[in-house]
Design an enzyme around this catalytic site. Sequence first.
Site, PDB file in Angstrom:
ATOM      1  N   SER A  68       0.848  -1.221   0.087  1.00  0.00           N
ATOM      2  CA  SER A  68       0.214  -0.109  -0.162  1.00  0.00           C
ATOM      3  C   SER A  68       0.932   1.291   0.096  1.00  0.00           C
ATOM      4  O   SER A  68       0.218   2.173  -0.188  1.00  0.00           O
ATOM      5  CB  SER A  68      -0.995  -0.072   1.312  1.00  0.00           C
ATOM      6  OG  SER A  68      -0.692  -0.877   2.203  1.00  0.00           O
ATOM      7  N   SER A  69       2.125   1.236   0.212  1.00  0.00           N
ATOM      8  CA  SER A  69       2.887   2.586   0.218  1.00  0.00           C
ATOM      9  C   SER A  69       4.305   2.284  -0.145  1.00  0.00           C
ATOM     10  O   SER A  69       4.886   1.238  -0.011  1.00  0.00           O
ATOM     11  CB  SER A  69       2.842   3.154   1.867  1.00  0.00           C
ATOM     12  OG  SER A  69       3.413   2.154   2.624  1.00  0.00           O
TER      13      SER A  69
END
Length: 197
Positions: A68-69
């Site tokens: 996600s990041s």
Amino acid sequence: MQHVSIGQASDLLGVAVSTLQRWEQEGRLRPAFRTCGGHRRYSLLQLNQLCGKSSPEQRKVVAYAMVSSHDQKADLQRQRDRLEQHCLAVGYANPELLTDLGSGLNYQKKSFKKLLKMIAQGKVSTLVLMHKDRLLRFGADIVFELCKLNHTEVVILEEPVNTSLENRLVADVIELMTVFSARLYGARSRENRHLAA
């Protein structure tokens, strides 16, 4: 299974049995053969070509990894390595590896959209994932149902450790808050840049 009944053919094509009977009379789609009892049998290859789907020989194994990041890039590489090792170990020939960087709540990720299209077109024989939530945080079961409808096997390498309902709910709420906070601050940042210009 190389041949299917008229009922199965109607399900695959999304038309009524009577439509298939009419198509046969018109010469548009004839069954491959009839059984001794007179039942129609249709070629799966022919039906797939009619739907624009790939033949079994053209279907491929797809491995999908997602984080996600940006600060999780090391985990993305770990997922890639593990997926490639698994595919090599079980003898999958030339698997396609798709990766995404984005929230598990983001349905617009480039590789995720490509994966959905490939499954819907019948081009994926096997989908390999590290974890169920590496596909989507919410809604993965819908994708798995799409896989089932298109005869795509789903292989999940690591089942999640059994956690309590409370811990799973806390993780889900944190994920939601993170995504919506990022959207809010992103919108404010764009607004401030626009006002400053």
